[in-house]
Enzyme design. Structure first.
Site, PDB file in Angstrom:
ATOM      1  CE1 TYR A 126      -4.196   1.928   0.359  1.00 24.14           C
ATOM      2  CE2 TYR A 126      -2.725   3.252   1.340  1.00 24.14           C
ATOM      3  CZ  TYR A 126      -3.795   3.194   0.755  1.00 24.14           C
ATOM      4  OH  TYR A 126      -4.616   4.095   0.577  1.00 24.14           O
ATOM      5  CD  GLN A 188     -11.483   2.646  -1.489  1.00 28.49           C
ATOM      6  OE1 GLN A 188     -11.790   2.305  -0.249  1.00 28.49           O
ATOM      7  NE2 GLN A 188     -11.224   3.533  -2.008  1.00 28.49           N
ATOM      8  CG  ASN A 211      -6.514   6.728   5.613  1.00 26.64           C
ATOM      9  OD1 ASN A 211      -6.419   5.394   5.503  1.00 26.64           O
ATOM     10  ND2 ASN A 211      -7.009   7.536   4.477  1.00 26.64           N
ATOM     11  CB  SER A 234       7.878   9.292  13.735  1.00 29.22           C
ATOM     12  OG  SER A 234       7.524   8.804  12.544  1.00 29.22           O
ATOM     13  CD  GLN A 256      11.968  10.416  12.965  1.00 28.56           C
ATOM     14  OE1 GLN A 256      10.874   9.858  12.803  1.00 28.56           O
ATOM     15  NE2 GLN A 256      12.587  10.825  11.955  1.00 28.56           N
ATOM     16  CG  HIS A 259       7.509  11.757  10.193  1.00 26.65           C
ATOM     17  ND1 HIS A 259       7.238  11.537   8.993  1.00 26.65           N
ATOM     18  CD2 HIS A 259       9.000  11.335  10.472  1.00 26.65           C
ATOM     19  CE1 HIS A 259       8.226  10.976   8.363  1.00 26.65           C
ATOM     20  NE2 HIS A 259       9.322  10.780   9.291  1.00 26.65           N
ATOM     21  CD  GLU A 324       9.811   4.735  14.190  1.00 23.43           C
ATOM     22  OE1 GLU A 324       9.491   5.767  14.537  1.00 23.43           O
ATOM     23  OE2 GLU A 324       9.561   4.268  12.867  1.00 23.43           O
ATOM     24  CG  HIS A 325      13.927   6.318  14.235  1.00 20.23           C
ATOM     25  ND1 HIS A 325      12.760   6.974  14.163  1.00 20.23           N
ATOM     26  CD2 HIS A 325      14.257   5.787  13.064  1.00 20.23           C
ATOM     27  CE1 HIS A 325      12.171   6.501  12.897  1.00 20.23           C
ATOM     28  NE2 HIS A 325      13.071   5.797  12.356  1.00 20.23           N
ATOM     29  CG  ASP A 358      13.962   8.384   7.698  1.00 18.29           C
ATOM     30  OD1 ASP A 358      13.524   7.220   8.282  1.00 18.29           O
ATOM     31  OD2 ASP A 358      13.816   9.469   8.262  1.00 18.29           O
ATOM     32  CD  GLU A 412       0.747 -34.660  25.593  1.00 13.93           C
ATOM     33  OE1 GLU A 412       0.013 -34.542  24.492  1.00 13.93           O
ATOM     34  OE2 GLU A 412       1.582 -33.847  25.857  1.00 13.93           O
ATOM     35  CG  HIS A 417      -1.965 -38.106  19.119  1.00 12.62           C
ATOM     36  ND1 HIS A 417      -3.625 -37.669  19.143  1.00 12.62           N
ATOM     37  CD2 HIS A 417      -1.441 -36.896  18.779  1.00 12.62           C
ATOM     38  CE1 HIS A 417      -3.517 -36.426  18.629  1.00 12.62           C
ATOM     39  NE2 HIS A 417      -2.431 -36.017  18.298  1.00 12.62           N
TER      40      HIS A 417
END
Lengths: 426, 426
Positions: A126, A188, A211, A234, A256, A259, A324-325, A358, A412, A417
């Site tokens: 995406y 969609q 989004n 971020s 950052q 963002h 994250e960073h 990045d 068991e 089995h």
């Protein structure tokens, strides 16, 4: 401006940062669930209908033809093309080392077992549309899939108001080896990839940012297909020692903060004076940024600093936050790397700004957020493979070991089995 | 008895099998969500309260002491202990080959990047209690975690009516190197592992099977901690050629059918006559099984057979179903292994019954179900590691390449990203 907080409040900071992960509202889930159901039933027709409704474009087909694709690429800047080619090479060099092999273990005569490594067959990427076009994201998602050996990498992206796609996205897709592009976005697009339509084949995994509708759709189709992580806001955490340059620290925190108003920028330093200097730089540098308002909001809410006694203490607090960073703007960063337990990606020394990662350096920029670096990893070649084990026992082998299988199965209370071994041993 | 269906109906079969995955009811989610909130707030007190309420036992502490642990182990059968020791060795031999190493890439002077492989710090294993005790599951979950290097592997399991744990579970835990055992089950156990209490430290990942409340709790805490997959009903698919033995085929189909009325047992064969023989064997063998009723229900609903023209066709249909367990009861199974694209674990030849893999052979028995073998893998050492990348650019390196970062960042309209490189280049 960074707000100074005290070491004692680090747990509160951690909770505050974690609280940014938004739950999806019932409204969004219901809307998205209806769109998914519609696409599952009415396929292409539903896709084109939603494209008309949300993107205000009436398309005959979602597929981007080779002619259209090539025509868009011609509109790219030469300097952009040159930079992207170098970036691709670096990303490939790094990710190729992630390829894994299967193995075969011959235990004794008549017994062998092993593990195969198989690439997924089809992957959908995406890519958000509109003004926010991120060609770097195309490379970061598609190149590892291609290196993993995925035969069919398709991209979905909403058409612009002229019914076509951004030149930079078209170029990045070509460069990364994407096989097909479809002009469709939103929930969609996710539904089409998960269930398939007349035009779009279903895939095994869907990756890439989007989004809130895209995120909700990914959550809902998970299980029918695999998805990547759903990224939170971020995050950057800078550990800076006495020698760190305030101008650089501020620039990286801003990279950052721009963002998202929810992005976090945290400074942990052994140098109390640095904090004042960084704050002065933040004011100065942010004043001329196009995304000034976003930066101000982000820093106001999630710009924090803690002064620590040592680099070790900075890293220890960073481990609890699991950013994250993580930038280690310290002398001899390699000496301290071992102390870092939880971080998506780490940038070493005074000159390695996070934005190298990045766009260009070669490490992946799709990283765990919201503290999940404690237990998860960057997108990689691993994300596009599966492993399947196999086992062989000869007649002699089951005769030799069948009794042990019968013993454990019986304990068991799983008699069938046990029988499966027993019928072969008698 | 297996119901014969026709090749043309394979898509319907696939849909039918997928339909077994049950959505969690709102009632269950609300109940579980309240328990989690209570444990998060009231910690040990809430845990002990729910143990009293659900397990009808009043405990002073949840922790199993060394004395209690050792005392339970003494009650195990010698033959069970012997079988488990051999199983452990086989599981370790197979899983040790899954250990991964990090790497470092030196690209040119002043540029290096790499990937570190780190084990999770703490893992919680859920083990169901009551009559259904599965010591094999303890080995399959704990051994890969220990091989990955997890320092702190804890087990949670509901206490029996005497306030203690089953000897076989106690032994399996000791054998697998589990560090602590806590007597607590249900959603309260999952909450305790996710958030921590005075007695139980929070973990990074929770694995292991459980009832619907446990599954719901795992779903709800996912994100705060990692979880393993939430397993659907067991599945076996047998591909059998002319030489396959009907007695063996039937025994193996029954070994999965006995798990659950929702379990599926599917036969794909090139030999129409085999189907009749297998059905006769199913009647004969199931008549004497302790779990006869479960088997009958399971076969009635999800016992299906398709007669195919060739082994290749059988495998092609199997690939679409993507079964948890696939048996290739054919001559030269290794010749056909390459054709198998989607299967959790594969059992080769006439003598390798699936139950060897459940207990003894060494491959893992925690496998993808409900068609998810298309994109996911067995539990493995990979499940207990995370990867973290790092990047270093020297002053000279950013001076050489900074302009490319500026170019791509500017195309993406992220000026602060560009600035982070720019301030270092000027």
């Amino acid at each position: 401006m960074l707000t100074r907080i005290y070491k004692e409040d680090k747990d509160a900071l951690k909770e505050y940062l974690m609280s940014r992960t938004q739950d999806l509202s019932t409204d969004v889930l219901v809307t998205v669930s209806n769109i998914i159901q519609d696409v599952k039933e009415n396929k292409d027709e539903a896709c084109l209908k939603y494209t008309q409704q949300f993107d205000k474009v009436s398309l005959d087909t979602m597929e981007v033809s080779q002619e259209e694709w090539d025509a868009q690429i011609l509109k790219c800047d030469d300097s952009f093309v040159e930079a992207m080619k170098l970036a691709k090479k670096n990303i490939e060099d790094f990710h190729k080392l992630q390829k894994q092999n299967g193995y075969l273990l011959q235990k004794e005569k008549g017994i062998y077992l092993g593990q195969r490594v198989l690439s997924l067959e089809a992957v959908g990427i995406y890519v958000p549309g509109g003004r926010a076009q991120y060609p770097s994201s195309v490379l970061m998602n598609a190149l590892p899939a291609k290196i993993a050996g995925v035969q069919n990498v398709v991209m979905v992206t909403p058409p612009d108001k002229n019914g076509t796609i951004h030149p930079n996205i078209a170029y990045a897709a070509k460069l990364a080896g994407v096989d097909k592009i479809y002009k469709i976005g939103g929930a969609q697009a996710i539904a089409a990839l998960a269930y398939g339509t007349q035009t779009i084949d279903r895939v095994d995994k869907i990756v890439g940012p989007g989004n809130i509708y895209v995120a909700a759709a990914k959550k809902l189709v998970y299980g029918t297909v695999d998805i990547d992580m759903i990224a939170g806001p971020s995050e950057i955490l800078v550990v800076a020692d006495e020698k760190a340059n305030a101008e650089y620290v501020a620039a990286d925190l801003l990279s950052q903060a721009e963002h998202d108003p929810m992005a976090s920028a945290i400074l942990l330093t052994t140098n109390e004076e640095l904090l004042d200097l960084v704050n002065q730089e933040l004011l100065k540098q942010s004043a001329v940024l196009p995304k000034k308002e976003i930066v101000e909001q982000s820093l106001k809410n999630y710009g924090k600093a803690i002064v620590c006694d040592s680099v070790e203490e900075c890293i220890s607090i960073s481990n609890e936050i699991a950013p994250e960073h993580l930038e280690l703007m310290i002398q001899n960063p390699m000496e301290h790397l071992q102390e870092v337990k939880n971080a998506g990606s780490i940038f070493l020394g005074y000159y390695t700004c996070e934005s190298i990662g990045d766009y260009f350096g070669g490490t992946n920029h799709v990283l765990p957020t919201s503290g999940t670096a404690r237990f998860s990893s960057a997108l990689s070649v691993d994300s596009f493979i599966k492993k399947s084990s196999y086992l062989y026992y000869s007649k002699q082998a089951i005769e030799a070991y069948g009794k042990y299988i019968e013993t454990i199965a019986s304990e068991e209370h799983l008699q069938a089995h046990a029988n499966a071994a027993k019928v072969r041993v008698k």
